[in-house]
Design a protein around this motif. Structure first.
Motif, PDB file in Angstrom:
ATOM      1  N   LYS A  57       0.752  -1.268  -0.072  1.00  0.00           N
ATOM      2  CA  LYS A  57      -0.187  -0.012   0.030  1.00  0.00           C
ATOM      3  C   LYS A  57       0.872   1.156  -0.236  1.00  0.00           C
ATOM      4  O   LYS A  57       0.532   2.089  -0.655  1.00  0.00           O
ATOM      5  N   TRP A  58       1.955   1.293   0.725  1.00  0.00           N
ATOM      6  CA  TRP A  58       2.898   2.453   0.747  1.00  0.00           C
ATOM      7  C   TRP A  58       3.536   2.568  -0.510  1.00  0.00           C
ATOM      8  O   TRP A  58       3.493   3.563  -1.069  1.00  0.00           O
ATOM      9  N   ALA A  59       3.928   1.574  -1.094  1.00  0.00           N
ATOM     10  CA  ALA A  59       4.611   1.579  -2.380  1.00  0.00           C
ATOM     11  C   ALA A  59       3.550   2.183  -3.634  1.00  0.00           C
ATOM     12  O   ALA A  59       3.739   3.058  -4.356  1.00  0.00           O
ATOM     13  N   ASP A  60       2.182   1.602  -3.373  1.00  0.00           N
ATOM     14  CA  ASP A  60       1.301   2.223  -4.411  1.00  0.00           C
ATOM     15  C   ASP A  60       0.933   3.804  -4.115  1.00  0.00           C
ATOM     16  O   ASP A  60       1.036   4.494  -5.184  1.00  0.00           O
ATOM     17  N   ARG A  61       1.156   4.205  -2.865  1.00  0.00           N
ATOM     18  CA  ARG A  61       0.834   5.535  -2.610  1.00  0.00           C
ATOM     19  C   ARG A  61       2.041   6.235  -2.972  1.00  0.00           C
ATOM     20  O   ARG A  61       1.522   7.311  -3.646  1.00  0.00           O
ATOM     21  N   ALA A  62       3.206   5.912  -2.991  1.00  0.00           N
ATOM     22  CA  ALA A  62       4.093   6.589  -3.477  1.00  0.00           C
ATOM     23  C   ALA A  62       4.095   6.971  -5.088  1.00  0.00           C
ATOM     24  O   ALA A  62       4.448   8.045  -5.371  1.00  0.00           O
ATOM     25  N   LEU A  63       3.763   5.672  -5.708  1.00  0.00           N
ATOM     26  CA  LEU A  63       3.655   5.855  -7.038  1.00  0.00           C
ATOM     27  C   LEU A  63       2.467   6.914  -7.640  1.00  0.00           C
ATOM     28  O   LEU A  63       2.733   7.648  -8.304  1.00  0.00           O
ATOM     29  N   THR A  64       1.341   6.650  -7.051  1.00  0.00           N
ATOM     30  CA  THR A  64       0.239   7.345  -7.218  1.00  0.00           C
ATOM     31  C   THR A  64       0.350   8.871  -7.033  1.00  0.00           C
ATOM     32  O   THR A  64       0.186   9.616  -7.834  1.00  0.00           O
ATOM     33  N   GLU A  65       0.829   9.253  -5.887  1.00  0.00           N
ATOM     34  CA  GLU A  65       1.151  10.610  -5.468  1.00  0.00           C
ATOM     35  C   GLU A  65       2.023  11.383  -6.490  1.00  0.00           C
ATOM     36  O   GLU A  65       1.933  12.511  -6.803  1.00  0.00           O
ATOM     37  N   ALA A  66       3.141  10.574  -6.840  1.00  0.00           N
ATOM     38  CA  ALA A  66       4.140  11.253  -7.836  1.00  0.00           C
ATOM     39  C   ALA A  66       3.442  11.314  -9.150  1.00  0.00           C
ATOM     40  O   ALA A  66       3.596  12.411  -9.884  1.00  0.00           O
ATOM     41  N   ALA A  67       2.667  10.196  -9.570  1.00  0.00           N
ATOM     42  CA  ALA A  67       2.015  10.230 -10.920  1.00  0.00           C
ATOM     43  C   ALA A  67       0.978  11.571 -11.025  1.00  0.00           C
ATOM     44  O   ALA A  67       0.972  12.210 -11.978  1.00  0.00           O
ATOM     45  N   GLN A  68       0.322  11.477  -9.948  1.00  0.00           N
ATOM     46  CA  GLN A  68      -0.582  12.688  -9.963  1.00  0.00           C
ATOM     47  C   GLN A  68      -0.137  14.068  -9.816  1.00  0.00           C
ATOM     48  O   GLN A  68      -0.658  15.033 -10.580  1.00  0.00           O
ATOM     49  N   GLU A  69       0.986  14.213  -9.013  1.00  0.00           N
ATOM     50  CA  GLU A  69       1.604  15.597  -9.143  1.00  0.00           C
ATOM     51  C   GLU A  69       2.262  15.797 -10.669  1.00  0.00           C
ATOM     52  O   GLU A  69       2.040  17.021 -11.165  1.00  0.00           O
ATOM     53  N   LEU A  70       2.763  14.896 -11.319  1.00  0.00           N
ATOM     54  CA  LEU A  70       3.358  15.143 -12.463  1.00  0.00           C
ATOM     55  C   LEU A  70       2.277  15.234 -13.561  1.00  0.00           C
ATOM     56  O   LEU A  70       2.548  16.048 -14.579  1.00  0.00           O
ATOM     57  N   HIS A  71       1.369  14.680 -13.453  1.00  0.00           N
ATOM     58  CA  HIS A  71       0.184  14.799 -14.411  1.00  0.00           C
ATOM     59  C   HIS A  71      -0.409  16.068 -14.367  1.00  0.00           C
ATOM     60  O   HIS A  71      -0.951  16.810 -15.310  1.00  0.00           O
ATOM     61  N   GLY A  72      -0.431  16.628 -12.992  1.00  0.00           N
ATOM     62  CA  GLY A  72      -0.978  17.892 -12.791  1.00  0.00           C
ATOM     63  C   GLY A  72      -0.155  19.022 -13.640  1.00  0.00           C
ATOM     64  O   GLY A  72      -0.370  20.200 -14.141  1.00  0.00           O
ATOM     65  N   ARG A  73       1.356  18.637 -13.445  1.00  0.00           N
ATOM     66  CA  ARG A  73       2.108  19.793 -14.061  1.00  0.00           C
ATOM     67  C   ARG A  73       2.230  19.599 -15.537  1.00  0.00           C
ATOM     68  O   ARG A  73       2.413  20.543 -16.289  1.00  0.00           O
ATOM     69  N   HIS A  74       2.083  18.529 -16.057  1.00  0.00           N
ATOM     70  CA  HIS A  74       2.328  18.070 -17.492  1.00  0.00           C
ATOM     71  C   HIS A  74       1.083  17.154 -18.012  1.00  0.00           C
ATOM     72  O   HIS A  74       1.325  15.927 -17.926  1.00  0.00           O
ATOM     73  N   PRO A  75       0.165  17.785 -18.235  1.00  0.00           N
ATOM     74  CA  PRO A  75      -1.366  16.942 -18.601  1.00  0.00           C
ATOM     75  C   PRO A  75      -1.020  16.061 -19.862  1.00  0.00           C
ATOM     76  O   PRO A  75      -1.689  15.072 -19.764  1.00  0.00           O
ATOM     77  N   SER A  76      -0.051  16.583 -20.633  1.00  0.00           N
ATOM     78  CA  SER A  76       0.128  15.969 -21.984  1.00  0.00           C
ATOM     79  C   SER A  76       1.088  14.613 -21.880  1.00  0.00           C
ATOM     80  O   SER A  76       1.306  13.913 -22.700  1.00  0.00           O
ATOM     81  N   LEU A  77       1.670  14.474 -20.844  1.00  0.00           N
ATOM     82  CA  LEU A  77       2.758  13.561 -20.469  1.00  0.00           C
ATOM     83  C   LEU A  77       2.120  12.365 -20.176  1.00  0.00           C
ATOM     84  O   LEU A  77       1.210  12.196 -19.264  1.00  0.00           O
ATOM     85  N   GLU A  78       2.803  11.138 -21.139  1.00  0.00           N
ATOM     86  CA  GLU A  78       2.207   9.839 -20.918  1.00  0.00           C
ATOM     87  C   GLU A  78       3.205   9.436 -19.910  1.00  0.00           C
ATOM     88  O   GLU A  78       4.306   9.160 -19.723  1.00  0.00           O
ATOM     89  N   ILE A  79       2.323   8.753 -18.581  1.00  0.00           N
ATOM     90  CA  ILE A  79       2.979   8.340 -17.201  1.00  0.00           C
ATOM     91  C   ILE A  79       2.686   7.111 -17.214  1.00  0.00           C
ATOM     92  O   ILE A  79       1.381   6.530 -17.052  1.00  0.00           O
ATOM     93  N   MET A  80       3.754   6.015 -17.040  1.00  0.00           N
ATOM     94  CA  MET A  80       3.484   4.628 -16.488  1.00  0.00           C
ATOM     95  C   MET A  80       3.907   4.499 -15.262  1.00  0.00           C
ATOM     96  O   MET A  80       4.987   5.112 -14.622  1.00  0.00           O
ATOM     97  N   THR A  81       3.659   3.351 -14.641  1.00  0.00           N
ATOM     98  CA  THR A  81       4.038   3.031 -12.982  1.00  0.00           C
ATOM     99  C   THR A  81       4.315   1.656 -13.104  1.00  0.00           C
ATOM    100  O   THR A  81       3.769   0.971 -13.761  1.00  0.00           O
ATOM    101  N   ARG A  82       5.513   1.477 -12.452  1.00  0.00           N
ATOM    102  CA  ARG A  82       5.816  -0.090 -12.108  1.00  0.00           C
ATOM    103  C   ARG A  82       6.491  -0.244 -10.795  1.00  0.00           C
ATOM    104  O   ARG A  82       6.890   0.612 -10.149  1.00  0.00           O
ATOM    105  N   CYS A  83       6.273  -1.402 -10.205  1.00  0.00           N
ATOM    106  CA  CYS A  83       6.463  -1.754  -8.880  1.00  0.00           C
ATOM    107  C   CYS A  83       7.138  -3.010  -8.837  1.00  0.00           C
ATOM    108  O   CYS A  83       6.498  -4.180  -8.412  1.00  0.00           O
ATOM    109  N   PRO A  84       8.381  -3.174  -9.209  1.00  0.00           N
ATOM    110  CA  PRO A  84       9.044  -4.644  -9.113  1.00  0.00           C
ATOM    111  C   PRO A  84       9.504  -4.947  -7.897  1.00  0.00           C
ATOM    112  O   PRO A  84      10.031  -4.079  -6.865  1.00  0.00           O
ATOM    113  N   THR A  85       9.651  -6.334  -7.888  1.00  0.00           N
ATOM    114  CA  THR A  85      10.364  -6.541  -6.465  1.00  0.00           C
ATOM    115  C   THR A  85      11.721  -7.193  -6.416  1.00  0.00           C
ATOM    116  O   THR A  85      12.130  -7.170  -7.700  1.00  0.00           O
TER     117      THR A  85
END
Length: 295
Positions: A57-85
């Motif tokens: 949950k903590w990892a998902d939160r870190a990725l989600t918050e980062a993606a949301q911030e960057l999407h707010g700054r750059h709406p046109s940027l395509e953003i992917m997330t990955r959480c490898p072990t």
């Protein structure tokens, strides 16, 4: 084709600064951005006492918050997330394998001490052939920008350190491409030392030093000719001097947007193999530092 930029995020201030830098880089390159959170929770937990489910949950939160911030700054940027072990350095290196660039954060220590480049970042740099950029926190970047007027690197744009004794094609290509994308100046820095035999001479012949300096300068200019022809719109200047390579490069990169250094490709189980110049720049330059592997 390596058509995206990868950045490691962990919720820290430094990783957020790295993510913002990586987002701007992805936009310049017109490629997607991949956010990666890699932690080995069993062997090296970031949050003691947090179980696997809480860690996820903590990892998902870190990725989600980062993606949301960057999407707010750059709406046109395509953003992917990955959480490898797995171990973070190995996981980041694996994610970098199909990337054009890997971006990581590093922490400032303040004063003359420099910056802390952790074992994960150093190991990731050593484990991948992909160029890696280490980005300081926002305070350090602002400090670098504020010091640019007085610094020797004022208005430097991008600074690259080269060694005429090594094959620096990948290093120069990376530096010229970055300067072309940004439409900024590129300063090429090289230092030289007197031949070892001169250590036995009781005094330094200034004429000999000048002759050697001129010869080295010509060699540097000849080395740059193919890139000057390939990137005619890049404003290039050279700085060739006698002395310590690390000191000259650190002085030149004050106020720069980016400093580029090379590292020899060495695959060894003994750990990271960074030359003394690259190591000094990683720990003391306030600007983002790109490390480019070369043969």
């Amino acid at each position: 084709m390596k058509n995206h930029v990868t950045v490691g995020v962990d919720g820290s201030t430094e990783s957020r600064a790295a993510a913002r830098w990586a987002a701007r880089e992805a936009l310049l390159r017109q490629v997607p951005l991949r956010l990666v959170h890699a932690v080995d929770w069993l062997l090296d937990p970031v949050l003691p006492g947090v179980g696997p489910s809480g860690a996820d949950k903590w990892a998902d939160r870190a990725l989600t918050e980062a993606a949301q911030e960057l999407h707010g700054r750059h709406p046109s940027l395509e953003i992917m997330t990955r959480c490898p072990t797995g171990r973070p350095a190995a996981a980041l290196a694996a994610e970098a394998a199909d990337s054009a660039l890997l971006v990581l954060g590093s922490r400032g220590l303040g004063g003359l001490t420099g910056f802390l480049v952790g074992s994960v970042a150093l190991s990731a740099v050593a484990a991948t052939d992909t160029p890696v950029v280490l980005v300081r926190g926002p305070d350090e970047q602002e400090e670098a920008a504020s010091g640019s007027e007085a610094g020797a690197g004022a208005g430097a744009g991008i600074v690259v350190g080269i060694d005429i004794q090594e094959a620096g094609d990948r290093v120069l290509t990376f530096a010229f491409e970055e300067a072309e994308r940004r439409g900024c100046r590129l300063r090429v820095v090289h230092t030289w030392k007197m031949p070892p035999a001169y250590s036995y001479v009781p005094f330094l012949d200034s004429d000999n030093a000048r002759d050697i300096g001129r010869s080295v300068t010509r060699t540097v200019e000849d080395m740059l000719l193919p890139w000057r022809h390939k990137f005619p719109d890049v404003d290039v200047s050279t700085g060739v001097s006698m002395g310590s390579a690390a000191e000259r490069l650190l002085d030149a990169c004050r106020g720069a947007e980016l400093v580029v250094v090379g590292r020899r490709l060495r695959h060894s189980p003994l750990g990271a193999h960074l030359g003394p110049v690259a190591h000094a720049v990683l720990h003391h330059a306030a600007a983002p530092v790109a490390v480019v592997a070369h043969p």
